[in-house]
Motif scaffolding. Structure first.
Motif, PDB file in Angstrom:
ATOM      1  N   GLY A 106       0.790  -1.224   0.000  1.00  0.00           N
ATOM      2  CA  GLY A 106       0.000   0.000   0.000  1.00  0.00           C
ATOM      3  C   GLY A 106       0.821   1.272   0.000  1.00  0.00           C
ATOM      4  N   GLY A 107       0.183   2.354  -0.462  1.00  0.00           N
ATOM      5  CA  GLY A 107       0.800   3.673  -0.434  1.00  0.00           C
ATOM      6  C   GLY A 107       0.627   4.337   0.912  1.00  0.00           C
ATOM      7  N   GLY A 108       1.461   5.335   1.203  1.00  0.00           N
ATOM      8  CA  GLY A 108       1.380   6.062   2.469  1.00  0.00           C
ATOM      9  C   GLY A 108       0.182   6.997   2.526  1.00  0.00           C
ATOM     10  N   GLY A 109      -0.373   7.165   3.725  1.00  0.00           N
ATOM     11  CA  GLY A 109      -1.521   8.051   3.899  1.00  0.00           C
ATOM     12  C   GLY A 109      -1.145   9.510   3.847  1.00  0.00           C
ATOM     13  N   GLY A 110      -2.064  10.340   3.295  1.00  0.00           N
ATOM     14  CA  GLY A 110      -1.871  11.775   3.297  1.00  0.00           C
ATOM     15  C   GLY A 110      -2.169  12.357   4.675  1.00  0.00           C
ATOM     16  N   TYR A 123      -5.204   7.373   6.660  1.00  0.00           N
ATOM     17  CA  TYR A 123      -4.678   6.021   6.827  1.00  0.00           C
ATOM     18  C   TYR A 123      -3.772   5.614   5.667  1.00  0.00           C
ATOM     19  CZ  TYR A 123      -8.486   5.775  10.228  1.00  0.00           C
ATOM     20  OH  TYR A 123      -9.331   6.020  11.281  1.00  0.00           O
ATOM     21  N   GLY A 124      -2.895   4.662   5.966  1.00  0.00           N
ATOM     22  CA  GLY A 124      -2.082   4.064   4.919  1.00  0.00           C
ATOM     23  C   GLY A 124      -2.899   3.059   4.119  1.00  0.00           C
ATOM     24  N   GLY A 125      -2.512   2.820   2.870  1.00  0.00           N
ATOM     25  CA  GLY A 125      -3.188   1.851   2.025  1.00  0.00           C
ATOM     26  C   GLY A 125      -2.812   0.423   2.415  1.00  0.00           C
ATOM     27  N   ALA A 126      -3.707  -0.513   2.145  1.00  0.00           N
ATOM     28  CA  ALA A 126      -3.497  -1.916   2.525  1.00  0.00           C
ATOM     29  C   ALA A 126      -2.704  -2.670   1.472  1.00  0.00           C
ATOM     30  CB  ALA A 126      -4.846  -2.592   2.735  1.00  0.00           C
ATOM     31  N   GLY A 127      -2.049  -3.731   1.927  1.00  0.00           N
ATOM     32  CA  GLY A 127      -1.424  -4.653   1.001  1.00  0.00           C
ATOM     33  C   GLY A 127      -2.432  -5.694   0.547  1.00  0.00           C
ATOM     34  N   ASP A 128      -2.168  -6.336  -0.576  1.00  0.00           N
ATOM     35  CA  ASP A 128      -3.020  -7.406  -1.091  1.00  0.00           C
ATOM     36  C   ASP A 128      -2.292  -8.730  -0.832  1.00  0.00           C
ATOM     37  OD1 ASP A 128      -4.819  -8.992  -2.615  1.00  0.00           O
ATOM     38  OD2 ASP A 128      -5.198  -7.335  -3.980  1.00  0.00           O
ATOM     39  N   SER A 129      -2.608  -9.761  -1.584  1.00  0.00           N
ATOM     40  CA  SER A 129      -1.911 -11.037  -1.436  1.00  0.00           C
ATOM     41  C   SER A 129      -0.586 -10.989  -2.184  1.00  0.00           C
ATOM     42  CB  SER A 129      -2.780 -12.183  -1.940  1.00  0.00           C
ATOM     43  OG  SER A 129      -3.017 -12.054  -3.329  1.00  0.00           O
ATOM     44  N   VAL A 130       0.450 -11.471  -1.523  1.00  0.00           N
ATOM     45  CA  VAL A 130       1.781 -11.543  -2.108  1.00  0.00           C
ATOM     46  C   VAL A 130       2.267 -12.982  -1.971  1.00  0.00           C
ATOM     47  CG1 VAL A 130       4.175 -10.758  -1.969  1.00  0.00           C
ATOM     48  CG2 VAL A 130       2.309  -9.144  -1.575  1.00  0.00           C
ATOM     49  N   GLY A 190      -1.729   2.662  10.241  1.00  0.00           N
ATOM     50  CA  GLY A 190      -1.105   2.201   9.015  1.00  0.00           C
ATOM     51  C   GLY A 190      -1.994   1.206   8.297  1.00  0.00           C
ATOM     52  N   GLY A 191      -1.698   0.926   7.047  1.00  0.00           N
ATOM     53  CA  GLY A 191      -2.520   0.021   6.250  1.00  0.00           C
ATOM     54  C   GLY A 191      -2.380  -1.434   6.670  1.00  0.00           C
ATOM     55  N   ASP A 192      -3.447  -2.206   6.464  1.00  0.00           N
ATOM     56  CA  ASP A 192      -3.411  -3.639   6.749  1.00  0.00           C
ATOM     57  C   ASP A 192      -2.384  -4.334   5.869  1.00  0.00           C
ATOM     58  OD1 ASP A 192      -5.409  -3.366   8.643  1.00  0.00           O
ATOM     59  OD2 ASP A 192      -7.022  -3.763   7.200  1.00  0.00           O
ATOM     60  N   GLY A 193      -1.844  -5.439   6.397  1.00  0.00           N
ATOM     61  CA  GLY A 193      -0.765  -6.104   5.694  1.00  0.00           C
ATOM     62  C   GLY A 193      -1.180  -6.981   4.535  1.00  0.00           C
ATOM     63  N   GLY A 194      -2.413  -7.460   4.506  1.00  0.00           N
ATOM     64  CA  GLY A 194      -2.813  -8.412   3.477  1.00  0.00           C
ATOM     65  C   GLY A 194      -2.323  -9.808   3.833  1.00  0.00           C
TER      66      GLY A 194
END
Length: 302
Positions: free
Chosen positions: A223-227, A231-238, A273-277
């Motif tokens: 995810g990208g950083g929050g303005g 909030y920060g953006g979440a990760g998806d599946s990696v 911060g964003g969720d990790g996924g």
């Protein structure tokens, strides 16, 4: 009468007619002789001819850049081990290939792209052995899209995706591979799905490093950083089945959180911060490093 023969209207002078006939004959001779002839009549002796004796095949444009490369070998994980396969048709990556849509792409040699690549749909990238693909700006892969990376037998091809730092103090930073950072009052963007079968992949998220930086750092992959105050953006599946992966999250120098190496982007002040996924890691050569943050004001991506 004057005794002179009148020229009929619309007739072609004999000299021009012989010139056209000669040009057609020359073009036919070059084709039969193995040279490529383009629509503008120019030949290119460096272009590859199409034939069963010269795989893989490249179709060339009139500026000598390949349009399509066929029969490109790659390695992939099939659930129990690695297997070999061949991509029938790939688009070669050049310095100007900044928009990747659904389909297959191949990187060969040393290629540098000085822009942020836009990846949409279901994108497949083959890193040929000994290639180096450098992307100064990283890869924008938003949620709902996917990027699958393959190596070849030697696993020596490399991808280096590095996000730039935001110029505004209130903006979050982009992920190295994944979502963009949020602007003032905007959450960081969540990243898309990333699968790595091989190659050497280095992904570095951008950092919010202005003197009074409020934005969060971008994840290396995710995810990208929050303005400002978001909030920060979440990760998806990696999923990382093979190859060597080094993912580093970006930092924030004042009131933002750091991005995860693999996962969510950092927050801005007083937010999360964003969720990790989710992550599946089978390769033994994976390093994920989160960015630095000011813990009094913000939290890192998960």
């Amino acid at each position: 009468t004057s005794g002179k023969r009148e020229k009929r209207k619309g007739s072609v002078p004999m000299k021009e007619r012989w010139q056209k006939i000669s040009a057609l004959a020359l073009a036919a001779a070059m084709v039969l002789g193995g040279m490529s002839v383009f629509a503008d009549g120019e030949s290119n002796a460096n272009a590859l001819t199409i034939g069963a004796s010269q795989p893989p095949v490249m179709l060339m444009s009139n500026d000598t850049e390949p349009l399509v490369e066929d029969n490109v070998p790659y390695q992939y994980y099939n659930g129990s081990g690695f297997a070999s396969a061949t991509a029938e048709s790939c688009t070669p990556i050049t310095a100007n290939t900044t928009a990747w849509s659904s389909g297959w792409y191949v990187a060969s040699g040393d290629v540098t792209i000085n822009a942020r690549v836009e990846a949409t749909g279901d994108v497949h990238l083959i890193l040929t052995d000994d290639c180096t693909l450098t992307i100064n700006g990283g890869i924008h892969l938003p949620t709902g899209n996917s990027l699958t990376i393959y190596g070849q037998e030697g696993n020596t091809g490399s991808l280096r995706a590095t996000s730039n730092n935001p110029s505004r103090e209130t903006s979050g930073a982009n992920a190295g591979i994944g979502g963009n950072g949020g602007g003032y009052g905007i959450n960081g963007e969540s990243g898309g799905k990333v699968t790595i079968h091989g190659g050497q992949v280095t992904a570095t998220g951008g950092s919010s490093v202005n003197q009074y930086a409020y934005g969060g750092g971008g994840a290396g992959i995710g995810g990208g950083g929050g303005g400002f105050r978001n909030y920060g953006g979440a990760g998806d599946s990696v999923a990382i089945y093979g190859g060597t992966v080094n993912a580093s999250g970006g930092s924030s120098s004042y009131m933002g959180g750091g991005g995860a190496g693999i996962g969510g982007g950092g927050s801005s002040n007083s937010t999360n911060g964003g969720d990790g996924g989710t992550a599946i890691i089978l390769s033994q050569e994976v390093q994920a490093t989160g960015g630095r943050a000011n813990p009094s004001w913000a939290t890192n991506g998960a």
